[in-house]
Structure formats: C-alpha cells, structure tokens
Design a protein around this motif. Structure first.
Motif, PDB file in Angstrom:
ATOM      1  N   LEU A  87       0.603  -1.024  -0.191  1.00 44.14           N
ATOM      2  CA  LEU A  87       0.212  -0.307  -0.182  1.00 44.14           C
ATOM      3  C   LEU A  87       0.687   1.267  -0.148  1.00 44.14           C
ATOM      4  O   LEU A  87       1.763   0.823   0.239  1.00 44.14           O
ATOM      5  CB  LEU A  87      -0.380   0.187   1.329  1.00 44.14           C
ATOM      6  CG  LEU A  87      -1.584   0.965   1.546  1.00 44.14           C
ATOM      7  CD1 LEU A  87      -2.015   1.342   0.367  1.00 44.14           C
ATOM      8  CD2 LEU A  87      -2.693   1.076   2.758  1.00 44.14           C
ATOM      9  N   LEU A  88       0.742   2.069  -0.999  1.00 42.93           N
ATOM     10  CA  LEU A  88       1.057   3.484  -0.484  1.00 42.93           C
ATOM     11  C   LEU A  88       0.452   5.008  -0.894  1.00 42.93           C
ATOM     12  O   LEU A  88      -0.008   4.394  -1.478  1.00 42.93           O
ATOM     13  CB  LEU A  88       2.126   3.472  -1.880  1.00 42.93           C
ATOM     14  CG  LEU A  88       2.725   4.987  -2.883  1.00 42.93           C
ATOM     15  CD1 LEU A  88       4.180   5.318  -1.783  1.00 42.93           C
ATOM     16  CD2 LEU A  88       3.536   5.028  -4.404  1.00 42.93           C
ATOM     17  N   LEU A  89       0.754   5.592   0.105  1.00 42.23           N
ATOM     18  CA  LEU A  89       0.006   6.764   0.375  1.00 42.23           C
ATOM     19  C   LEU A  89       0.670   7.953  -0.472  1.00 42.23           C
ATOM     20  O   LEU A  89       1.616   8.064  -0.457  1.00 42.23           O
ATOM     21  CB  LEU A  89      -0.604   7.180   1.704  1.00 42.23           C
ATOM     22  CG  LEU A  89      -1.069   5.976   1.919  1.00 42.23           C
ATOM     23  CD1 LEU A  89      -1.429   6.232   4.036  1.00 42.23           C
ATOM     24  CD2 LEU A  89      -2.783   5.766   1.131  1.00 42.23           C
ATOM     25  N   ILE A  90       0.311   8.845  -1.358  1.00 39.73           N
ATOM     26  CA  ILE A  90       0.631   9.779  -1.993  1.00 39.73           C
ATOM     27  C   ILE A  90       0.356  11.482  -1.549  1.00 39.73           C
ATOM     28  O   ILE A  90      -0.969  11.183  -2.017  1.00 39.73           O
ATOM     29  CB  ILE A  90       1.015   9.790  -3.151  1.00 39.73           C
ATOM     30  CG1 ILE A  90       1.507   7.927  -3.355  1.00 39.73           C
ATOM     31  CG2 ILE A  90       2.292  11.106  -3.868  1.00 39.73           C
ATOM     32  CD1 ILE A  90       1.134   7.934  -5.249  1.00 39.73           C
ATOM     33  N   GLN A 125      -3.926   7.111  -3.055  1.00 37.87           N
ATOM     34  CA  GLN A 125      -3.908   5.446  -2.526  1.00 37.87           C
ATOM     35  C   GLN A 125      -3.813   4.605  -4.353  1.00 37.87           C
ATOM     36  O   GLN A 125      -3.757   4.739  -4.800  1.00 37.87           O
ATOM     37  CB  GLN A 125      -4.779   4.999  -1.795  1.00 37.87           C
ATOM     38  CG  GLN A 125      -5.063   3.603  -1.556  1.00 37.87           C
ATOM     39  CD  GLN A 125      -5.923   3.025  -0.998  1.00 37.87           C
ATOM     40  OE1 GLN A 125      -6.545   3.623   0.407  1.00 37.87           O
ATOM     41  NE2 GLN A 125      -7.055   2.524  -2.086  1.00 37.87           N
ATOM     42  N   ALA A 126      -2.156   3.879  -3.913  1.00 34.74           N
ATOM     43  CA  ALA A 126      -2.112   2.928  -4.915  1.00 34.74           C
ATOM     44  C   ALA A 126      -2.128   1.463  -4.246  1.00 34.74           C
ATOM     45  O   ALA A 126      -1.235   1.772  -2.704  1.00 34.74           O
ATOM     46  CB  ALA A 126      -0.796   3.466  -5.599  1.00 34.74           C
ATOM     47  N   VAL A 127      -2.189   0.842  -4.799  1.00 33.53           N
ATOM     48  CA  VAL A 127      -1.941  -1.006  -3.744  1.00 33.53           C
ATOM     49  C   VAL A 127      -1.570  -1.050  -5.908  1.00 33.53           C
ATOM     50  O   VAL A 127      -1.764  -1.724  -6.579  1.00 33.53           O
ATOM     51  CB  VAL A 127      -3.300  -1.306  -3.870  1.00 33.53           C
ATOM     52  CG1 VAL A 127      -2.522  -2.487  -3.055  1.00 33.53           C
ATOM     53  CG2 VAL A 127      -3.819  -0.609  -2.634  1.00 33.53           C
ATOM     54  N   GLY A 128      -0.513  -2.472  -4.626  1.00 34.87           N
ATOM     55  CA  GLY A 128       0.320  -3.036  -6.437  1.00 34.87           C
ATOM     56  C   GLY A 128       1.399  -3.306  -5.841  1.00 34.87           C
ATOM     57  O   GLY A 128       1.567  -4.079  -4.803  1.00 34.87           O
ATOM     58  N   PRO A 129       2.264  -4.559  -6.649  1.00 37.55           N
ATOM     59  CA  PRO A 129       3.602  -4.967  -6.972  1.00 37.55           C
ATOM     60  C   PRO A 129       4.407  -4.186  -6.763  1.00 37.55           C
ATOM     61  O   PRO A 129       4.207  -2.954  -7.454  1.00 37.55           O
ATOM     62  CB  PRO A 129       3.789  -5.901  -7.747  1.00 37.55           C
ATOM     63  CG  PRO A 129       2.146  -5.760  -8.869  1.00 37.55           C
ATOM     64  CD  PRO A 129       1.480  -4.830  -8.159  1.00 37.55           C
ATOM     65  N   THR A 132       5.203  -2.032  -9.378  1.00 40.86           N
ATOM     66  CA  THR A 132       4.808  -1.074  -9.688  1.00 40.86           C
ATOM     67  C   THR A 132       4.462   0.089  -9.638  1.00 40.86           C
ATOM     68  O   THR A 132       4.407   1.043  -9.949  1.00 40.86           O
ATOM     69  CB  THR A 132       2.916  -2.095  -9.946  1.00 40.86           C
ATOM     70  OG1 THR A 132       2.818  -3.357 -11.025  1.00 40.86           O
ATOM     71  CG2 THR A 132       1.956  -0.826 -10.992  1.00 40.86           C
ATOM     72  N   LEU A 133       4.680  -0.202  -7.780  1.00 37.02           N
ATOM     73  CA  LEU A 133       4.285   0.808  -7.752  1.00 37.02           C
ATOM     74  C   LEU A 133       5.950   2.003  -7.331  1.00 37.02           C
ATOM     75  O   LEU A 133       5.649   3.229  -7.827  1.00 37.02           O
ATOM     76  CB  LEU A 133       4.511   1.312  -5.692  1.00 37.02           C
ATOM     77  CG  LEU A 133       3.351  -0.191  -5.341  1.00 37.02           C
ATOM     78  CD1 LEU A 133       2.928   0.043  -4.227  1.00 37.02           C
ATOM     79  CD2 LEU A 133       2.217   1.140  -6.319  1.00 37.02           C
TER      80      LEU A 133
END
Length: 157
Positions: A87-90, A125-129, A132-133
């Motif tokens: 999970l990535l929050l930007i 918000q981004a979710v992935g491998p 990809t992030l």
C-alpha cells in the motif's frame, strides 16, 4: 538477490528482534517487514523481503530462521505462485494539467485511487506489486511529491 520469506511464529515478546538479528548478523539488508495476526489465536505471520547474495546463504538463513525460538514455519516464497502487494499513500502538488495527469494515472487504473484533493494538494492511494509502485512514483515525480507512506509487502501463496 531479493528474496521473500514467509514465517509463522508464536506471538511472543522478542520474537521479531531475534528474527531480524538473524539477518543483521549476516549483514543482509532487510528491504521491508510486514507482520500481522493469522486466523489462529496467538500466531503471527511475518513477511520479510531481504537481499540474500547467493543460494548457499539462502539455505543458511532459512536454517537459522527455523532454529529461532517461537518459529513455527519458514518458507522462501520468492519463486512460488504468490500475490504480493504493498500500500502506498502519496501527497503531491495538484497538477495544473489534469487531463495529462489523468492519462498518466489511467495507466495504473486498477492500482490508483484519488482519496482527496483541495486547492493545492492531491492525495492518492495505490495498491500493487513493489515494481508497479516504484514505477508509479517515478512517473509522479514530475508533479512534486510532498510526502509518501508505504507499507511492506503482504503476500499469500
């Protein structure tokens, strides 16, 4: 070589410290750690992603992890059929050209969600491998990233 390890351990104080020390003593870099409860009470699942230089050291680290107190299972899941996600929050400057920005994020359509925006800031918000992030962050760097928060890898086999 980057390897992903999945461990199940008894949920006891000091367990994580002993496990990370196993990597540190051999001077292996731990890229990230994720821990969480399992469906079984008192048992925690821990995922380590670490840099392990070769197959000989891989076998050694697995054997050492298995010997640790409170360790139930150890598995190298790098080459298995797994789903690995982060999970990535930007937080970034709001783009001046929204059409161009939307085109860019459409390339990540299943991974990126707009959480909030105000006059000058956009929250995503981004979710992935991991790969990809990493690519998403590189693509967004032109928009003035103010802050990121990123979890470790969660994986299922």
């Amino acid at each position: 070589m980057r390897r992903t390890f999945k461990l199940t351990v008894f949920d006891k104080a000091g367990t994580l410290n002993r496990l990370t020390s196993t990597f540190v003593r051999r001077q292996f870099n731990i890229v990230n750690i994720t821990a969480g409860p399992t469906l079984e009470a008192g048992v925690t699942e821990i995922t380590f992603v670490a840099e392990v230089p070769d197959d000989q050291m891989l076998r050694t680290i697995i054997q050492q992890l298995k010997k640790q107190v409170n360790t139930l299972t150890v598995e190298d899941i790098t080459d298995t059929n797994t789903f690995n996600r982060e999970l990535l929050l930007i937080k970034l400057n709001k783009p001046e050209n929204d059409t161009q920005f939307t085109d860019l994020t459409n390339n990540y359509a299943t991974h990126v969600t707009r959480l909030k925006e105000d006059d000058s800031t956009l929250y995503l918000q981004a979710v992935g491998p991991q790969e990809t992030l990493d690519q998403l962050l590189e693509d967004l760097s032109a928009y003035g990233i103010q802050q990121i928060s990123r979890t470790g890898t969660a994986a299922i086999v």
